[in-house]
Structures are given as C-alpha cells and as structure tokens.
Design an enzyme around this catalytic site. Structure first.
Site, PDB file in Angstrom:
ATOM      1  N   LYS A  53      41.147  27.391  46.840  1.00 32.11           N
ATOM      2  CA  LYS A  53      42.283  27.620  45.931  1.00 32.11           C
ATOM      3  C   LYS A  53      42.021  28.848  45.062  1.00 32.11           C
ATOM      4  CE  LYS A  53      42.508  25.174  41.928  1.00 32.11           C
ATOM      5  NZ  LYS A  53      42.594  26.044  40.749  1.00 32.11           N
ATOM      6  N   ASN A  54      40.814  28.909  44.496  1.00 34.27           N
ATOM      7  CA  ASN A  54      40.531  29.975  43.533  1.00 34.27           C
ATOM      8  C   ASN A  54      40.371  31.348  44.185  1.00 34.27           C
ATOM      9  OD1 ASN A  54      40.730  28.090  41.574  1.00 34.27           O
ATOM     10  ND2 ASN A  54      38.551  28.028  41.041  1.00 34.27           N
ATOM     11  N   CYS A  67      44.790  23.828  32.862  1.00 34.09           N
ATOM     12  CA  CYS A  67      44.059  22.598  32.555  1.00 34.09           C
ATOM     13  C   CYS A  67      43.795  22.498  31.053  1.00 34.09           C
ATOM     14  CB  CYS A  67      42.728  22.596  33.283  1.00 34.09           C
ATOM     15  SG  CYS A  67      42.879  22.257  35.027  1.00 34.09           S
ATOM     16  N   ARG A 101      40.694  28.521  26.148  1.00 28.95           N
ATOM     17  CA  ARG A 101      40.957  29.440  27.253  1.00 28.95           C
ATOM     18  C   ARG A 101      41.824  30.633  26.860  1.00 28.95           C
ATOM     19  NH1 ARG A 101      41.600  26.114  32.815  1.00 28.95           N
ATOM     20  NH2 ARG A 101      40.525  27.900  33.645  1.00 28.95           N
ATOM     21  N   ASP A 105      33.099  23.740  37.471  1.00 28.18           N
ATOM     22  CA  ASP A 105      34.115  22.953  38.194  1.00 28.18           C
ATOM     23  C   ASP A 105      33.513  21.758  38.944  1.00 28.18           C
ATOM     24  OD1 ASP A 105      36.077  24.592  37.280  1.00 28.18           O
ATOM     25  OD2 ASP A 105      36.463  25.627  39.165  1.00 28.18           O
ATOM     26  N   ARG A 140      47.009  19.703  42.378  1.00 29.78           N
ATOM     27  CA  ARG A 140      46.878  21.148  42.134  1.00 29.78           C
ATOM     28  C   ARG A 140      45.697  21.723  42.909  1.00 29.78           C
ATOM     29  NH1 ARG A 140      45.675  22.470  36.406  1.00 29.78           N
ATOM     30  NH2 ARG A 140      45.579  24.484  37.411  1.00 29.78           N
TER      31      ARG A 140
END
Ligand code: UD1
Length: 430
Positions: free
Chosen positions: A32-33, A128, A133, A317, A409
């Site tokens: 995903k990233n 998230c 952030r 993560d 997600r």
C-alpha cells in the site's frame, strides 16, 4: 439480520473464535505504502501508465477517486491500474477536505501539482489517529525549493511566485512522506536537488525506480542522501509494486502467536530483516528462500525488547502486532515507540483480552500472561486493528472487533487469507 461476507458495509465487524493454529500458504499483496506515492507520481506526466500488483484497499480507491477528481482517468481491474490523461489535459489544483480527510497520504498530491501547475491548495490532512502528524517538514522543503506557503481556512496554499530551483534540503527528521513529496517535485525542478537525511524505506526506492522509468535522474534512493537532477519532461511507465512488508510481518506474527506453520509467498525477505532477526532471537524458526519465507513455531518464545525506528530499524507499523505477541510470552519485555508520539491506542483494547501492560510515556512494559480471553474490542487505527485480530486468533473464546473499516484501508482480503490459513474468522454486518 446477520449477513456473512468478506467485504461490505461501514459497520461491519469481525468475529473470531480463537485457538486455531495457522497452517498453509499465503500470498502477500502489493505494498500500500509503495502504491500510493506511485499513483501520485502519475500526475507528473500526461502519458499513459500501467501499474501492476496494486492491492485492492480503501486507501487505493480513495487515491483513484482523488486522481479522477483532479483530472486523470484512473481505472482498476483486479490488481492492475491504468491511468490516462483526460481529453482536455487539465488538472484541478484544489484537494478538498472530503478527499484529504480520509487519508494522510493525500498530501503527496502537493509536490506533483506544485511543480506542474505552480499552485496547489490542499486541505490539512487526516488519516490514522496516531499522534499530531504535522506536515511542517514537507512545507519547509517546498519553501527551500522556492515555493510560497499560506495557511488559510483549513487549507495549505502553496504556490510559485518566481520559480522553483534545485537546492540542498536537510530534513529535520527522515519523514517518509516528506522525502516522497520532495522527490515528486524535484524531478521536474531545474537544477540539482539533494535531500539530506532522507527516509531510506524500501517504498522510497520503489518510487525512485518509477521516477527513473519516467525519465527522471534520481540516484541514492534507499540511502540518507538522494540526488535529483531536474529534467524538463517525464513519460509514461509500466511498473509492478513491491510486496507489502507490513502485511507480511503481520502474517509472520500471526503464525507465531497461534503456534502455527506457514509459508509466505511473493515477499522480499530483506525488507523484513529487523522483524525476523528479533523473532529468531525469540526462538521462532524462520527460513528464507528466494521470494518465500517459511515460519514454524517449534518452542515457547522468549520475550524481547524492541524500539521502533526508521528503516532499517523496527517498523512502527509492526509495533502493535509485535506487542500483542509479547503479551502472550512468559516473562517481561518492553516496546519503545520512537517514530510517533501517540501510537499506543491498542493498549487499552489489549487489556480487555487480559494483557498485563503499563504505559510510561513512549515506553510500554509488558508482563506476559498465559492466555487471552476473547472480548469485544474496537479498532482505533489500521495497525492497532491488525493487533486486535492477532489477539483474537490467539484468545480462548469469541472476539468481536468493531470499526474494522480501518483494516480495509490496509489489508487486502484479510479475513479471507486468514480463513484459508485455518482461522475461524468471519465478517458480519449488523
Ligand atoms: C508513512 C507511512 C506510515 C508509517 C510512517 C512511518 C505511508 C502512506 N504511510 O507515513 O504507514 O507509519 O511512514 O514509517 O507511507 N512528521 C512531522 N512533520 C512532518 C512529517 C512527519 O513532525 O512534516 C512526524 C510525524 O508526526 C511522525 C514522524 O514524523 O511522528 C514520521 O512521519 P512520516 O515518516 O512522515 O510518516 P508518513 O509519511 O505520514
């Protein structure tokens, strides 16, 4: 009425009857990233693009809608995405709140639109619930390249008054997103840009490979110094996204926590080194061969302390999933979170299973318990959700997990893959 299915409505829940050992093979999806910044890179050209191994996830769908909103034609069939420019070739320069709030990675639209349209207005991001952030590192970098920045009415308005020019940008922290945003800008900025203290994550390298396929001149990606020689124009490309190392780590921990034996296929073992080193120290049998990893629980694991860090350190993560495993290992261990300032939202939920955990600032101290008892729990963010699924797989009795839209997600067909490995798991919609 209860409707059993793999994917569906917003209020879906996951129900797990814990205790089954995972066994079998699992194919790891595309990252995903990695896919997200590559999708934003498509804004740097008007030529056609094909991207393979794109996972089917809500964050990917959000990005495709975003690209379509801006003025691209993005179509996904299976795990392949094709992107074309719309007939008038025009792009919008505004990323509204409704799109940005769903996903923090939306801020990666800034670089490409700034360099191509000379202005971009982006609503301040969501994502998230794992800390403040901020995006100050991105904005500082844009300023160094010569952009002007104005924050007004919830929007960050970035524009070029004179011109953008290559320069040396020293990041105060090796932010993954900021490194990507600078890359996505500097490839089309005149002159040489050097990113000092760049993020070294494999996803950065994958993005640089794509940019070079487009005709960019990027060297040093994957190290702390990235050099970009600006070019005038970029082209279309074909690319296959790298495997998702975080998804892979989650399945390895799932095998460990259920005392199982599984094979992961389509992985890059090197990307999982920090996690696998710790798991081996703990006593888990792990064998790597080509793009496969074989994992087998053979004896009781020993507790290990970890601290998260930027790549090649232990990934933040995987912190929540790791913590769940340590909660069920006899003895004491600790987890220090060095990347995010508030990433322990799963602690309160893990206690509901019977975990013995105390939080002291950025450190969590764990005293292993013999077993977890299934419980109703709520997901607070993507990786916390994965941690709760792992807890449910290991727990005695039934676990019901709510707000699983966070999981959609980031984990492609999570329950389906786990079910195929032997877990007693299903999705319900009430
Ligand atoms: C990316 C990953 C995310 C992962 C994180 C760290 C994607 C889509 N997401 O997120 O899964 O957890 O890297 O590996 O790739 N920070 C600032 N100012 C900034 C930017 C970041 O203070 O301008 C701080 C953040 O608050 C955080 C830390 O730096 O504490 C790391 O953030 P960053 O590396 O930017 O993560 P993301 O790119 O958002």
């Amino acid at each position: 009425m209860i409707d059993v299915k793999f994917k569906g409505c917003k209020m879906d829940k996951i129900v797990i009857h814990g205790g089954n050992k995972l066994r079998g093979e699992v194919v790891i999806s595309g990252s995903k990233n990695s896919a997200l910044p590559i999708l934003f890179a498509t804004l740097l050209t008007d030529e056609s693009i094909t991207i393979n191994n794109v996972p089917s996830l809500d964050d990917i769908n959000t990005t495709l809608s975003f690209l379509n909103f801006i003025g691209k034609k993005a179509v996904k069939r299976g795990n392949t995405v094709e992107i074309y420019s719309s007939e008038n070739g025009m792009y919008k320069y505004i990323a509204p709140y409704d799109l940005v709030r769903k996903m923090r990675a939306s801020i990666l639209v800034m670089g490409p639109l700034l360099v191509r349209l000379k202005k971009v207005n982006v609503s301040l991001p969501g994502g998230c619930a794992i800390g403040a952030r901020p995006i100050d590192i991105h904005l500082e970098a844009f300023k160094k390249l010569g952009a002007e920045i104005l924050v007004e009415g919830g929007y960050v308005k970035t524009f070029v008054k004179y011109r953008l020019k290559g320069t040396t940008i020293n990041l105060r922290f090796p932010s993954v997103g900021a490194t990507e945003n600078v890359l996505l800008t500097a490839v089309l900025v005149k002159g040489r840009t050097i990113i000092v203290n760049a993020a070294c994550e494999p996803e950065i390298e994958d993005l640089a490979i794509v940019l070079n396929k487009m005709g960019a001149k990027v060297t040093g990606a994957g190290t702390k110094n990235i050099i970009i020689e600006g070019v005038d124009k970029l082209h279309g490309f074909r690319h296959e996204v790298i495997p998702d190392r975080i998804e892979a780590a989650t399945y390895i921990i799932a095998a460990a926590i259920t005392k199982g034996e599984i094979v992961l296929k389509e992985v890059i073992p090197q990307h999982l080194k920090s996690i696998n080193d710790k798991l081996r120290k703990s006593g888990l049998y792990i064998k790597e061969s080509g793009n496969k990893i074989y994992v087998k629980w053979i004896k009781n694991l020993k507790p290990q302390n970890i601290k998260t860090g930027v790549y090649p350190g232990f990934p933040t993560d995987v912190q929540a999933q790791w913590m769940t495993l340590m909660c069920l290992i006899n003895g004491k261990s600790s987890v220090k979170e060095n990347v995010f300032e508030n990433r322990f939202l799963h602690v309160a939920e893990l206690r509901r299973f019977g975990a013995n955990i105390s939080v002291d600032g950025r450190i969590v101290n764990i005293k292993g318990v013999e077993k977890f008892s299934g419980a109703p729990v709520i997901v607070s963010d993507l990786r916390a959700g994965a941690a709760l699924v792992l807890a449910g797989l290991a727990a005695c009795g039934t676990t019901t997990i709510s707000r699983i839209y966070h999981l959609d997600r980031g984990y492609e067909v999570f329950e389906k893959k786990l079910k195929e490995l032997g877990a007693n798991i299903r999705r319900i919609c009430d």
